[in-house]
Design an enzyme around this catalytic site. Structure first.
Site, mmCIF file in Angstrom:
data_model
loop_
_atom_site.group_PDB
_atom_site.id
_atom_site.type_symbol
_atom_site.label_atom_id
_atom_site.label_comp_id
_atom_site.label_asym_id
_atom_site.label_seq_id
_atom_site.Cartn_x
_atom_site.Cartn_y
_atom_site.Cartn_z
ATOM 1 N N TYR A 142 9.697 70.929 -5.358
ATOM 2 C CA TYR A 142 10.110 69.567 -4.982
ATOM 3 C C TYR A 142 9.386 68.479 -5.785
ATOM 4 O O TYR A 142 9.237 67.364 -5.300
ATOM 5 C CB TYR A 142 9.890 69.366 -3.472
ATOM 6 C CG TYR A 142 10.944 70.036 -2.609
ATOM 7 C CD1 TYR A 142 12.307 69.743 -2.785
ATOM 8 C CD2 TYR A 142 10.590 70.936 -1.612
ATOM 9 C CE1 TYR A 142 13.271 70.342 -1.984
ATOM 10 C CE2 TYR A 142 11.556 71.541 -0.811
ATOM 11 C CZ TYR A 142 12.895 71.235 -1.001
ATOM 12 O OH TYR A 142 13.861 71.820 -0.210
ATOM 13 N N LYS B 156 16.190 77.944 4.611
ATOM 14 C CA LYS B 156 14.939 77.297 4.973
ATOM 15 C C LYS B 156 14.381 77.902 6.275
ATOM 16 O O LYS B 156 15.094 78.641 6.975
ATOM 17 C CB LYS B 156 15.189 75.789 5.098
ATOM 18 C CG LYS B 156 15.609 75.140 3.763
ATOM 19 C CD LYS B 156 15.807 73.640 3.917
ATOM 20 C CE LYS B 156 16.122 72.997 2.578
ATOM 21 N NZ LYS B 156 16.201 71.516 2.688
ATOM 22 N N ARG C 281 27.083 73.570 -3.643
ATOM 23 C CA ARG C 281 26.753 72.271 -3.027
ATOM 24 C C ARG C 281 27.843 71.838 -2.059
ATOM 25 O O ARG C 281 27.566 71.273 -1.006
ATOM 26 C CB ARG C 281 26.547 71.201 -4.110
ATOM 27 C CG ARG C 281 25.308 71.401 -4.962
ATOM 28 C CD ARG C 281 24.032 71.043 -4.260
ATOM 29 N NE ARG C 281 23.877 69.621 -4.036
ATOM 30 C CZ ARG C 281 22.745 69.041 -3.652
ATOM 31 N NH1 ARG C 281 21.649 69.766 -3.460
ATOM 32 N NH2 ARG C 281 22.679 67.748 -3.459
ATOM 33 N N VAL D 134 18.461 65.615 9.101
ATOM 34 C CA VAL D 134 18.193 65.784 7.670
ATOM 35 C C VAL D 134 16.905 66.572 7.430
ATOM 36 O O VAL D 134 16.787 67.310 6.437
ATOM 37 C CB VAL D 134 18.175 64.424 6.927
ATOM 38 C CG1 VAL D 134 16.987 63.557 7.359
ATOM 39 C CG2 VAL D 134 18.185 64.621 5.418
ATOM 40 N N HIS E 287 18.880 75.210 1.204
ATOM 41 C CA HIS E 287 18.726 74.504 -0.068
ATOM 42 C C HIS E 287 19.698 75.075 -1.090
ATOM 43 O O HIS E 287 19.938 76.284 -1.112
ATOM 44 C CB HIS E 287 17.299 74.669 -0.607
ATOM 45 C CG HIS E 287 17.173 74.232 -2.046
ATOM 46 N ND1 HIS E 287 16.966 72.910 -2.380
ATOM 47 C CD2 HIS E 287 17.295 74.920 -3.209
ATOM 48 C CE1 HIS E 287 16.957 72.813 -3.723
ATOM 49 N NE2 HIS E 287 17.142 74.023 -4.243
ATOM 50 N N ASN F 196 17.646 70.866 7.755
ATOM 51 C CA ASN F 196 19.028 71.023 7.285
ATOM 52 C C ASN F 196 19.360 72.426 6.755
ATOM 53 O O ASN F 196 20.266 72.607 5.957
ATOM 54 C CB ASN F 196 19.393 69.918 6.282
ATOM 55 C CG ASN F 196 18.550 69.966 5.023
ATOM 56 O OD1 ASN F 196 17.611 70.768 4.934
ATOM 57 N ND2 ASN F 196 18.879 69.142 4.054
ATOM 58 N N GLU G 220 14.595 76.341 -10.965
ATOM 59 C CA GLU G 220 14.256 76.883 -9.644
ATOM 60 C C GLU G 220 14.287 78.416 -9.641
ATOM 61 O O GLU G 220 13.399 79.048 -9.068
ATOM 62 C CB GLU G 220 15.210 76.310 -8.589
ATOM 63 C CG GLU G 220 14.977 74.812 -8.371
ATOM 64 C CD GLU G 220 16.076 74.117 -7.570
ATOM 65 O OE1 GLU G 220 17.014 74.797 -7.104
ATOM 66 O OE2 GLU G 220 15.995 72.879 -7.427
ATOM 67 N N THR H 10 23.287 66.240 2.086
ATOM 68 C CA THR H 10 21.870 66.420 2.425
ATOM 69 C C THR H 10 21.643 66.249 3.930
ATOM 70 O O THR H 10 20.938 67.030 4.562
ATOM 71 C CB THR H 10 21.007 65.412 1.632
ATOM 72 O OG1 THR H 10 21.233 65.640 0.239
ATOM 73 C CG2 THR H 10 19.534 65.565 1.951
HETATM 74 P P1 IDP Z 1 19.238 68.175 -1.203
HETATM 75 O O1 IDP Z 1 18.415 69.254 -0.535
HETATM 76 O O2 IDP Z 1 20.558 67.996 -0.503
HETATM 77 O O3 IDP Z 1 19.380 68.362 -2.695
HETATM 78 P P2 IDP Z 1 17.183 66.128 -1.698
HETATM 79 O O4 IDP Z 1 17.422 64.655 -1.752
HETATM 80 O O5 IDP Z 1 16.835 66.840 -2.955
HETATM 81 O O6 IDP Z 1 18.478 66.772 -0.985
HETATM 82 O O7 IDP Z 1 16.043 66.358 -0.618
HETATM 83 C C1 IDP Z 1 15.423 67.610 -0.509
HETATM 84 C C2 IDP Z 1 15.217 67.931 0.953
HETATM 85 O O8 IDP Z 1 14.329 66.973 1.522
HETATM 86 C C3 IDP Z 1 16.469 67.849 1.835
HETATM 87 O O9 IDP Z 1 17.276 69.005 1.781
HETATM 88 C C4 IDP Z 1 15.853 67.633 3.199
HETATM 89 O O10 IDP Z 1 15.358 68.872 3.731
HETATM 90 C C5 IDP Z 1 14.667 66.747 2.879
HETATM 91 N N1 IDP Z 1 14.988 65.321 3.037
HETATM 92 C C6 IDP Z 1 15.759 64.563 2.235
HETATM 93 N N2 IDP Z 1 15.839 63.301 2.696
HETATM 94 C C7 IDP Z 1 15.089 63.260 3.824
HETATM 95 C C8 IDP Z 1 14.761 62.234 4.756
HETATM 96 O O11 IDP Z 1 15.203 61.083 4.654
HETATM 97 N N3 IDP Z 1 13.944 62.595 5.784
HETATM 98 C C9 IDP Z 1 13.458 63.843 5.940
HETATM 99 N N4 IDP Z 1 13.740 64.841 5.085
HETATM 100 C C10 IDP Z 1 14.538 64.557 4.040
#
Ligand code: IDP
Length: 160
Positions: free
Chosen positions: A60, A20, A96, A120, A126, A123, A137, A102
């Site tokens: 997304y 990212k 993963r 979060v 992806h 992070n 994807e 996450t």
């Molecule tokens: P993942 O990336 O671990 O699969 P997802 O739930 O698909 O998690 O969420 C996608 C992305 O959205 C996360 O990697 C993170 O960058 C962002 N995200 C998820 N939850 C939150 C939140 O509560 N606040 C801000 N960003 C979030």
């Protein structure tokens, strides 16, 4: 487009990984590639690009109703990213695990998010959460000719 999606099982399973914008800015691209290479997975596609909001909206799509969705698209389009396709046995699930949870705060040390992230919303990386999403994807971010099938001389030392 169908041929593009067949045969992605066993040691040919593929996942989609993206460093990212924060990961790129923080110079973590090499470290992330290093972890996947040393694990034994095979790189089959890689590009450095600035994602468009349209691509990110498609990527997304499942999260479009979430409160953080708008901020997520802004974050992901705030700078260049590195998109990759990695291949190997159980690569979706294993990647993963290598990423962590996450939320970096819930991620164990030794995972990428556990070692390099705090929040979060920043992070670092992806990774696809299922084989179906990996296929979706990879076909969203790569054209068929951008995925390279190559013989790995090490394969017999990675798979029995
Ligand atoms: P993942 O990336 O671990 O699969 P997802 O739930 O698909 O998690 O969420 C996608 C992305 O959205 C996360 O990697 C993170 O960058 C962002 N995200 C998820 N939850 C939150 C939140 O509560 N606040 C801000 N960003 C979030």
């Amino acid at each position: 487009a169908h041929i593009f999606k067949t045969g992605w099982t066993g040691i040919n399973e593929r996942t989609f990984i993206a460093v990212k914008p924060d990961g790129v800015q923080r110079r973590l691209v090499g470290e992330i590639i290093r972890r996947f290479e040393r694990k034994g997975f095979k790189l089959v596609g890689m590009k450095f690009l600035q994602a468009s909001e349209e691509q990110l909206r498609q990527h997304y799509w499942e999260l479009r109703e979430r409160p953080f969705y708008k901020g997520l698209v802004k974050y992901m389009s705030s700078g260049p990213i590195v998109v990759m396709a990695w291949q190997g046995l159980d690569v979706v699930k294993t990647a993963r695990k290598m990423l962590g949870e996450t939320n970096p705060a819930d991620s164990l040390p030794g995972t990428i998010r556990g070692d390099y992230g705090v929040e979060v919303s920043r992070n670092v990386i992806h990774g696809s959460d299922s084989v179906e999403n990996a296929q979706r994807e990879i076909s969203l971010w790569f054209k068929e000719h951008e995925l390279i099938c190559w013989e790995e001389s090490n394969e017999l030392w990675i798979y029995k």
